[in-house]
Design an enzyme around this catalytic site. Sequence first.
Site, mmCIF file in Angstrom:
data_model
loop_
_atom_site.group_PDB
_atom_site.id
_atom_site.type_symbol
_atom_site.label_atom_id
_atom_site.label_comp_id
_atom_site.label_asym_id
_atom_site.label_seq_id
_atom_site.Cartn_x
_atom_site.Cartn_y
_atom_site.Cartn_z
ATOM 1 N N LYS A 67 1.742 -31.829 71.234
ATOM 2 C CA LYS A 67 2.072 -30.490 70.846
ATOM 3 C C LYS A 67 3.351 -30.519 69.987
ATOM 4 O O LYS A 67 3.460 -29.816 69.071
ATOM 5 C CB LYS A 67 2.185 -29.678 72.132
ATOM 6 N N ASP A 103 0.291 -20.494 74.312
ATOM 7 C CA ASP A 103 0.638 -20.592 75.649
ATOM 8 C C ASP A 103 1.174 -19.463 76.356
ATOM 9 O O ASP A 103 0.937 -19.011 77.540
ATOM 10 C CB ASP A 103 1.320 -21.822 75.819
#
Length: 266
Positions: A67, A103
């Site tokens: 990420k 997220d």
Amino acid sequence: MTTVAGVAGQPIAHSLSPLIHRAWIAAAGLDAVYEPHGPADADAFAALVARGRAGALRGLNVTAPFKAQALALADDATAVARTCGSANLLLFTGGRIQADSTDGAGLMAALAGQAPDLDVTGRSVVVLGAGGAARAAVAALRAAGADVAVLNRTRARAEALAADLGATVAGPAALETAVLVINALSVPPAIDLSRLPDRAVVMDMTYRPLVTPFLAAARARGLTTVDGLAMLIGQARPSFRALFGIEPPDSDVRRLALATLGEGDR
């Protein structure tokens, strides 16, 4: 022309993202594919992203451990991704890479779905951990107006995260006033749930198992719980919208995911 997208991580075999996105693709009747990719290392991930830049992919969801690298490889990034310091979504358009993070949106969607009476505005929230998942949680909760305290074994990491995102480091009494506690650790946390208020909500970002020992202990105390699968589906919705240009269709992907996890219908 077939739209090609996927998810990249290592390991990747456990990911439920292909199941979720393929169910939506089928329900919508799209000419599209969504494939898992398991790059062996950072170089292999960079090569996969280069394929996307060259036009072979519309986009990628990104999971651990890539990420932060995903954000670094992007030409442009949303404010949310920059705040989180990582990206779980890369979009490839005209040879350029756009990074985003869904997220936080997934976390807030999970809370809205499984703890609908919870209002974090101006309230105390404790986030356990100081890694990438914790950063996304703190950023989303601060944006929602919560007073967030970070609790981590290594205090220096908690202090750095708190300073970056306008949170505080949790003190000894943090649990006693918390309306929400979120576990962003990859291991069961060692905290005393008896110190929480009776109406507190407890969330675990992990979904294997669906009811983690942390959530089981919270339920035994009679507390409202929020599971990681709800967050996974919540973050997938804006990803699907960005990748395929339409809203996810009305399809019970949670039921499919539960069956795959062997959890039954809950």
